[in-house]
Design a protein around this motif. Structure first.
Motif, PDB file in Angstrom:
ATOM      1  N   THR A 119      30.017  41.892  36.554  1.00  0.00           N
ATOM      2  CA  THR A 119      29.643  40.711  37.324  1.00  0.00           C
ATOM      3  C   THR A 119      30.050  39.443  36.589  1.00  0.00           C
ATOM      4  O   THR A 119      30.563  38.490  37.196  1.00  0.00           O
ATOM      5  N   SER A 120      29.827  39.420  35.274  1.00  0.00           N
ATOM      6  CA  SER A 120      30.198  38.269  34.465  1.00  0.00           C
ATOM      7  C   SER A 120      31.698  38.042  34.488  1.00  0.00           C
ATOM      8  O   SER A 120      32.167  36.909  34.656  1.00  0.00           O
ATOM      9  N   LYS A 121      32.477  39.125  34.328  1.00  0.00           N
ATOM     10  CA  LYS A 121      33.942  39.009  34.356  1.00  0.00           C
ATOM     11  C   LYS A 121      34.423  38.538  35.728  1.00  0.00           C
ATOM     12  O   LYS A 121      35.334  37.717  35.820  1.00  0.00           O
ATOM     13  N   ALA A 122      33.829  39.044  36.790  1.00  0.00           N
ATOM     14  CA  ALA A 122      34.221  38.633  38.139  1.00  0.00           C
ATOM     15  C   ALA A 122      33.904  37.159  38.361  1.00  0.00           C
ATOM     16  O   ALA A 122      34.693  36.432  38.977  1.00  0.00           O
ATOM     17  N   CYS A 123      32.794  36.708  37.828  1.00  0.00           N
ATOM     18  CA  CYS A 123      32.418  35.298  37.950  1.00  0.00           C
ATOM     19  C   CYS A 123      33.403  34.415  37.193  1.00  0.00           C
ATOM     20  O   CYS A 123      33.837  33.379  37.697  1.00  0.00           O
ATOM     21  N   GLN A 124      33.787  34.834  35.987  1.00  0.00           N
ATOM     22  CA  GLN A 124      34.769  34.082  35.208  1.00  0.00           C
ATOM     23  C   GLN A 124      36.111  34.031  35.921  1.00  0.00           C
ATOM     24  O   GLN A 124      36.767  32.983  35.956  1.00  0.00           O
ATOM     25  N   SER A 131      36.683  34.297  39.169  1.00  0.00           N
ATOM     26  CA  SER A 131      36.608  33.440  40.359  1.00  0.00           C
ATOM     27  C   SER A 131      36.588  31.960  39.969  1.00  0.00           C
ATOM     28  O   SER A 131      37.173  31.128  40.664  1.00  0.00           O
ATOM     29  N   GLN A 132      35.962  31.626  38.853  1.00  0.00           N
ATOM     30  CA  GLN A 132      35.977  30.242  38.386  1.00  0.00           C
ATOM     31  C   GLN A 132      37.382  29.826  37.967  1.00  0.00           C
ATOM     32  O   GLN A 132      37.814  28.709  38.253  1.00  0.00           O
ATOM     33  N   ASN A 158      26.421  44.317  34.657  1.00  0.00           N
ATOM     34  CA  ASN A 158      26.279  42.908  34.283  1.00  0.00           C
ATOM     35  C   ASN A 158      27.576  42.369  33.687  1.00  0.00           C
ATOM     36  O   ASN A 158      27.973  41.233  33.969  1.00  0.00           O
ATOM     37  N   GLN A 159      28.256  43.174  32.870  1.00  0.00           N
ATOM     38  CA  GLN A 159      29.540  42.763  32.296  1.00  0.00           C
ATOM     39  C   GLN A 159      30.572  42.561  33.394  1.00  0.00           C
ATOM     40  O   GLN A 159      31.325  41.581  33.378  1.00  0.00           O
TER      41      GLN A 159
END
Length: 122
Positions: free
Chosen positions: A9-14, A16-17, A6-7
């Motif tokens: 995934t969260s870092k990857a999402c940040q 990419s944003q 989950n961490q």
């Protein structure tokens, strides 16, 4: 394990944003700073031509590098013949060079074993 996923995934999402928001500006700035290196027109044919030019230019530089290698080897042979006249500084430089080569060899062995020092997976 799930919390780490989950961490991640969260870092990857940040990330990419961030790239979506600032990537275009960075791209344009990078192209503007390096426009002297851009070939016009930027086509596939031009890229193929540049690739061939690089390959054959490197190929043409082999005789010069071959000659330089033999000059260096002759210099080392000359030093070896006259080793009685060798200065302490030259011997120290040669020893440090040999030590550096050995250290790079050891580092390569460690990397090749997957960053283990013993060679065994524990």
């Amino acid at each position: 394990m799930a919390s780490k996923l989950n961490q991640l995934t969260s870092k990857a999402c940040q990330a990419s944003q961030f790239v979506a928001k600032h990537g275009n500006v960075y791209y344009k700035q990078l192209l503007e700073q390096n426009k002297q290196y851009i070939q016009e027109p930027p086509t596939v044919e031009k890229c193929n031509l540049l690739g061939k030019q690089l390959f054959y230019t490197r190929l043409a530089s082999i005789p010069g590098r071959y000659e330089a290698f033999w000059k260096e080897l002759d210099y080392v042979k000359h030093l070896w013949k006259n080793r009685q006249e060798l200065k302490v500084e030259d011997a120290g430089i040669a020893a440090l060079f040999g030590l550096e080569c050995f250290a790079w060899y050891c580092a390569g062995e460690i990397v090749g074993r997957g960053f283990t020092f013993t060679g065994y997976y524990v």
